[in-house]
Write an enzyme that holds these catalytic residues in place. Structure first.
Site, short mmCIF file in Angstrom:
data_model
loop_
_atom_site.label_atom_id
_atom_site.label_comp_id
_atom_site.label_asym_id
_atom_site.label_seq_id
_atom_site.Cartn_x
_atom_site.Cartn_y
_atom_site.Cartn_z
N GLU A 181 0.85 -1.18 0.00
CA GLU A 181 0.00 0.00 0.00
C GLU A 181 0.89 1.24 0.00
O GLU A 181 1.74 1.40 0.89
CB GLU A 181 -0.93 0.01 1.22
CG GLU A 181 -1.65 1.32 1.47
CD GLU A 181 -2.45 1.84 0.27
OE1 GLU A 181 -2.35 3.04 -0.03
OE2 GLU A 181 -3.15 1.03 -0.37
N CYS A 222 -15.85 6.84 0.71
CA CYS A 222 -17.16 7.47 0.57
C CYS A 222 -17.46 8.41 1.74
O CYS A 222 -18.30 9.31 1.62
CB CYS A 222 -18.26 6.42 0.48
SG CYS A 222 -18.05 5.24 -0.86
N ASN A 236 -15.75 -4.17 -2.10
CA ASN A 236 -15.75 -5.18 -1.03
C ASN A 236 -16.26 -6.52 -1.54
O ASN A 236 -15.74 -7.58 -1.16
CB ASN A 236 -16.60 -4.69 0.14
CG ASN A 236 -15.84 -3.73 1.04
OD1 ASN A 236 -14.97 -4.14 1.80
ND2 ASN A 236 -16.14 -2.46 0.94
N TRP A 268 -50.27 2.79 -1.57
CA TRP A 268 -49.50 2.45 -2.77
C TRP A 268 -48.14 3.13 -2.66
O TRP A 268 -48.04 4.35 -2.72
CB TRP A 268 -50.23 2.90 -4.04
CG TRP A 268 -51.34 2.00 -4.44
CD1 TRP A 268 -52.66 2.12 -4.11
CD2 TRP A 268 -51.24 0.82 -5.24
NE1 TRP A 268 -53.39 1.09 -4.65
CE2 TRP A 268 -52.54 0.28 -5.36
CE3 TRP A 268 -50.18 0.17 -5.87
CZ2 TRP A 268 -52.81 -0.89 -6.08
CZ3 TRP A 268 -50.44 -0.99 -6.59
CH2 TRP A 268 -51.74 -1.51 -6.68
#
Length: 467
Positions: free
Chosen positions: A44, A54, A318, A447
């Protein structure tokens, strides 16, 4: 030089990229195979692993107080699980024929080759930076990683001025505009599109536009940025279009991301039209038995249009990682594709979409009907019943659901999940009208808005087929 493959008793998995897809793959493979069977080495280049990109706009805006709240698993936790995780180490070359990767320690500059039996590429994506004069000036930020978010916060902390310009009005652009408003900045969004949120049709994007202006954000649509202007100190001072200049003490790029696939391309691995890696259903790179790829660096199959798309979302990453880890670890799993579901918000306005927009359907050569309905999130007589607008696309003649867009207040966005399931199941709008959805006045009208739209779409399909 690392130990050769022939001289090792166990297999070695090398993972390039330490965020969602890469570390999910590594962790899943470790669950299935112990250290005696499978050595796992992960690289990394940044300072963080397994974090929520996010969540960065909400951290910048102050909704999330601490950066570490966005980190699901630290490097130390991964190492404790038997993964040799090497931070601040960038992979600079892939030798596919030789089965090895070259890496460079970004602190010391030391370079080394590491051989692999199995390779996972999870290199992510990078913010688009258009080739404009001044684009690399101090004060201009892309926001993709925690390092990027920290750099932006550092700039905000040391900048005296309170004027911000966001270039682009996609998900990141809109969310960053709200974050900067929350920090007390005067925010202008310069957008090349007709309306913000190009993942919506313009008529639905208009509702987002109105909500942004309601927050005090200045929206400039149909505008192309031509250059970034700098002051005598070299820092950004304004964003210029052909028609105007917009003063800026900080600039945030929100014009989307591109797959980070330069390494893969240099190694001759197959890329799609969007420059993302191409894989099979098992997330194995096409034509390469021992190389897998997942996350923001790959293209995925759109189950509605049948075409490959690049969609950078942590949910997909993920899932990719879980599939890859299962396959690397000796099991079997597949990732069949996506329908393009996404949600976001501007203040209390919720925004959702799944499936195809009108222009997507046209590009795919589909004939379709479009309906828009207005309803409420709860029974009209129940306190807190907020308005909601639903747009639905259905294929002419067959009535197959093609796409849904929703804009409304509390309780609106997650209704898109009903449509996402219907799309995945290839349901028709007529079949949708019979769905047995949960009902009580605090949660929905009798509805549900999705069903109201489906009923109207059934009528439109029948009328279109008869004409």
């Amino acid at each position: 030089m690392s130990m050769s493959r022939a001289s090792r008793s166990q297999e070695r998995l090398v993972v390039v990229g330490g965020d969602a897809a890469g570390m999910s793959a590594a962790s899943q493979a470790r669950r299935l195979k112990g250290p005696d069977e499978l050595e796992i080495v992960a690289f990394e280049r940044g300072h963080f692993t397994s974090y929520s990109a996010c969540g960065i706009p909400y951290w910048v805006g102050g909704d999330v107080e601490d950066r570490d709240q966005l980190i699901a698993r630290s490097p130390e936790e991964h190492r404790a699980r038997g993964i040799d995780l090497r931070m601040r180490t960038e992979v600079t070359e892939l030798d596919v024929e030789g089965g090895r990767v070259r890496s460079r320690d970004l602190e010391s500059g030391t370079e080394a080759w590491t051989s692999y039996d199995k390779l996972v590429l999870a290199t992510g994506a990078h913010p688009m930076r258009p080739s404009l004069p001044g684009i690399d000036a101090p004060g201009v930020h892309g926001v993709q990683t925690l390092d990027d978010g920290q750099a932006l916060l550092d700039t905000l902390a040391r900048t005296a001025g309170r004027r911000a310009v966001v270039i682009g009005a996609g998900y990141i652009g809109v969310e960053m505009a709200e974050a900067l408003i929350n920090r007390g900045y005067e925010v202008t969004v310069v957008n090349r599109g007709q309306e913000p949120m190009s993942t919506l049709d313009p008529d639905m994007g208009r509702l987002v536009h109105e909500a942004m202006e309601g927050l005090g954000i200045t929206m400039v649509n149909d505008a192309e940025v031509t250059k970034i202007l700098t002051g005598e100190d070299g820092r950004v001072r304004a964003v210029a279009t052909e028609d105007a200049e917009y003063p800026a003490d900080v600039v945030v790029l929100g014009i989307g991301v591109r797959p980070e696939t330069a390494l893969a391309e240099a190694a001759g691995l197959p890329l799609g039209d969007h420059k993302g890696l191409l894989t099979d259903l098992a997330m194995r790179v096409r034509g390469h038995e021992n190389i897998w790829a997942g996350g923001d660096c790959v293209e995925v199959l759109d189950l509605v249009s049948g075409r490959e798309r690049h969609i950078a979302l942590g949910t997909h990453a993920n899932k990719h990682g879980q599939v890859i880890g299962a396959n690397v670890g000796g099991g079997y799993a597949t990732f069949p594709g996506v329908v393009g579901t996404a949600v976001s918000k501007v203040c209390d306005l919720e925004i959702a979409r799944t499936g195809l927009r009108e222009k997507d359907a046209r590009r795919a050569g589909l004939r379709f009907e479009t309906v828009i309905i207005e309803s409420t999130s709860r029974a009209g007589y129940y306190p807190g019943a907020d308005p909601m607008k639903v747009k639905m696309l259905a294929e002419r003649r067959t009535g197959r659901l093609l796409g849904v867009q929703i804009v409304g207040r509390e309780g609106a966005a997650k209704r898109v999940d009903i449509a996402a399931v219907a799309l995945t199941a290839c349901m028709t709008v007529e079949q949708m009208t019979a769905l047995d959805l949960g009902y009580a006045p605090p949660f929905s009208p009798v509805w549900d808005p999705i069903l109201v739209a489906a009923r109207k779409a059934v009528t439109a399909v029948r009328a279109g087929s008869a004409s």
